[in-house]
Design a protein around this motif. Structure first.
Motif, PDB file in Angstrom:
ATOM      1  N   SER A 133      40.693  41.757  40.357  1.00  0.00           N
ATOM      2  CA  SER A 133      40.296  41.978  38.980  1.00  0.00           C
ATOM      3  C   SER A 133      40.718  43.349  38.513  1.00  0.00           C
ATOM      4  N   GLU A 139      36.943  38.269  43.372  1.00  0.00           N
ATOM      5  CA  GLU A 139      35.708  37.531  43.295  1.00  0.00           C
ATOM      6  C   GLU A 139      35.503  36.725  44.566  1.00  0.00           C
ATOM      7  N   THR A 496      37.266  33.106  38.157  1.00  0.00           N
ATOM      8  CA  THR A 496      38.662  32.782  38.423  1.00  0.00           C
ATOM      9  C   THR A 496      38.771  31.411  39.087  1.00  0.00           C
TER      10      THR A 496
END
Length: 525
Positions: A133, A139, A496
């Motif tokens: 990110s 994530e 995501t």
């Protein structure tokens, strides 16, 4: 990618670490439950006690209550009864029915309720790949299971569009306060504050104490509703003291609220430079000839709050219209929803403020612990569940909240102040004319269809800012009101595709049950 297995079963998972979530977690832990708290923020406290690394400061309220909850969090964590996990974005929850309920009979004594599954992501530092990110991390999916689930996801500012509201410098009232509380940053030097509700007084007083000027404080209501609801105010005398404190700050800075007025337009090129305020009639239509231009470099506008009910609806709870006309979740006084083992607390049951959220959190936490400790056969839980003193306090605070909403209703007249090119969805830049076209020319009669035809609500905020406005515009144009919870989504927060693909699959079959740790051979894991 290999899918990992979910963690061991917790007694209670609490989502949200604001006033309601903290109170629920501590109550459940004190009742003997194994509790984990998942919170999207980096620090506990929610929006009400939103703070920087140094903790809450001069612009925060109810600091003794915060100190009590923060101390309890530390104590229960140190004792190993509670685990607090910041930086966890919960994007989906699933509640499987009890096996006994499915069969239409009482569950066997050696069976506890079916598992509730919580799916979240947390951002972790990326090690050497250079991917991830914007914050420099990736994530990581996290899946937890629990016997009981308390959702205390709070609310966000309710926004109503007006011409020019897309200009930089036009903020929600909550955003202006969050900048001040967490970062000590003023939204501007000259800030116009407008909308409706007592929260405006808090925002304006905080800005003035921090050194900003407030050239106009405009309240769309007239205050008459408080006269009719005075009986509900008497038991909440601390609210009167709080309001008197704000009034003293305003008087000291010679800021006089303008009742029955609203910000009807914002003006500027690269950012807001002025607003037009106008007097309103009883239906909230602008009175012709009452317009006045006010120079400013920021605008903080608030129309109350919208409860974040997505996760509750995913779990099977029922959406209703709250006392403020916005979305809420149907629940009993202890926070129990229509789904056994799924409880809600705080703004999800109807926006009512931090004090009510703490009381509801304590009731929900006790009820969740009772549910987790039971056998699934309907046995009553600990005596902490539904204590009369807490229920009485909740009743008084709920009555005050109802009186507050009755005194500050959001009337439909704001729709008449929109222009054809007024943006309704700022993310996708969809103007009012497009929504009217979807209804008039394409036959849409509900906001979800309008969303598909115009892309309203498909941008960065996923409808959090524009959903209620879209529903109001469509209902006004088509004559068909939107059902509560129409904007529920299967993915509550943006994640995501990689995190979605790596998320562990639920391992619990709806027909299976969780072993009772108190039964022979039982285990918490």
């Amino acid at each position: 990618m290999t899918r990992s297995n979910p963690e061991a079963i917790w007694d209670v998972v609490v989502v949200g670490a604001g006033p309601a979530g903290l109170a629920a977690a501590l109550e459940a832990a004190e009742a003997g439950a194994r509790v984990v708290v998942l919170d999207a923020e980096a620090r506990p406290g929610g929006q009400y006690w939103r703070h920087g690394p140094a903790g809450p400061g001069r612009y925060h309220h109810d600091l003794p209550q915060w100190a009590e909850l923060a101390s309890g969090l530390s104590a229960q964590t140190a004792a190993g009864r509670l685990e607090y996990r910041p930086g966890h974005q919960v994007w989906r929850v699933e509640a499987l029915p009890d096996a006994g309920s499915q069969a239409g009979r009482r569950a066997p004594a050696a069976v506890v309720h079916a598992v509730r599954t919580v799916h979240a992501v947390r951002t972790v530092a990326d090690v050497g790949t250079g991917t991830g990110s914007a914050a420099g991390g990736v994530e990581q999916p996290v899946t937890l299971t629990a016997r009981a689930l308390v959702l205390a996801t709070g609310a966000h500012d309710r926004s109503l569009p007006f011409p020019g509201w897309e200009l930089p410098g036009v903020l929600t009232a909550g955003a202006a306060q969050a900048l001040l509380k967490e970062h000590g940053v003023l939204a501007g030097d000259r800030v116009v504050v407008g909308g409706t509700g007592p929260f405006l007084l808090s925002v304006a007083a905080g800005l003035l104490e921090a050194g900003a000027r407030v050239p106009a404080l405009v309240e769309a209501g007239d205050g008459a509703g408080w006269v009719r609801g005075w009986r509900a105010v008497v038991p909440a005398r601390n609210k009167l003291r709080e309001g008197a404190g704000y009034a003293a700050v305003l008087a000291r800075h010679r800021v006089l609220p303008r009742l029955r007025h609203a910000v009807v337009a914002a003006h500027g090129r690269d950012r807001v430079q002025a607003v037009t305020i106008a007097r309103l009639d009883r239906a909230w239509r602008a009175v012709p000839g009452s317009q006045r231009r006010v120079d400013c470099d920021a605008v903080a506008v608030g129309w109350g709050f919208s409860a974040r009910i997505d996760l509750a609806l995913q779990a099977g709870a029922v959406a209703v219209t709250g006392p403020d006309g916005g979305p809420a979740v149907a629940a009993d006084p202890c926070g129990r929803t229509a789904v056994p083992g799924v409880l809600v607390a705080g703004e999800l049951t109807g926006v009512g403020g931090a004090e009510l959220a703490v009381v509801e959190g304590r009731l929900a936490g006790a009820a969740a612990a009772a549910h987790a400790s039971s056998s699934g056969a309907g046995r009553s839980g600990p005596t902490r569940d539904g204590r009369p003193a807490l229920l009485a306090r909740r009743s008084a605070l709920t009555a005050f909240a109802a009186a507050m909403h009755a005194a500050h209703p959001v009337r439909d007249g704001w729709l008449g102040r929109l222009e054809a090119d007024t943006l309704i969805c700022r993310c996708e830049e969809v103007p009012l004319a497009r929504l009217h076209e979807a209804v008039d020319d394409l036959g849409a009669t509900d906001p979800r269809t309008v969303k598909l035809l115009t892309r309203c609500g498909m941008g960065w905020c996923q409808g959090r800012i524009c959903a209620e406005a879209v529903a109001a515009v469509v209902a006004d144009r088509s004559g068909v009101p939107a059902a509560p919870g129409w904007n529920a989504r299967p993915v509550a927060v943006p994640i995501t595709l990689a995190a979605l693909a790596a998320d562990p699959l639920p391992t619990t079959d709806p027909t299976q049950t969780v072993p009772d740790p108190d039964a022979p051979g039982g285990s918490d894991d």
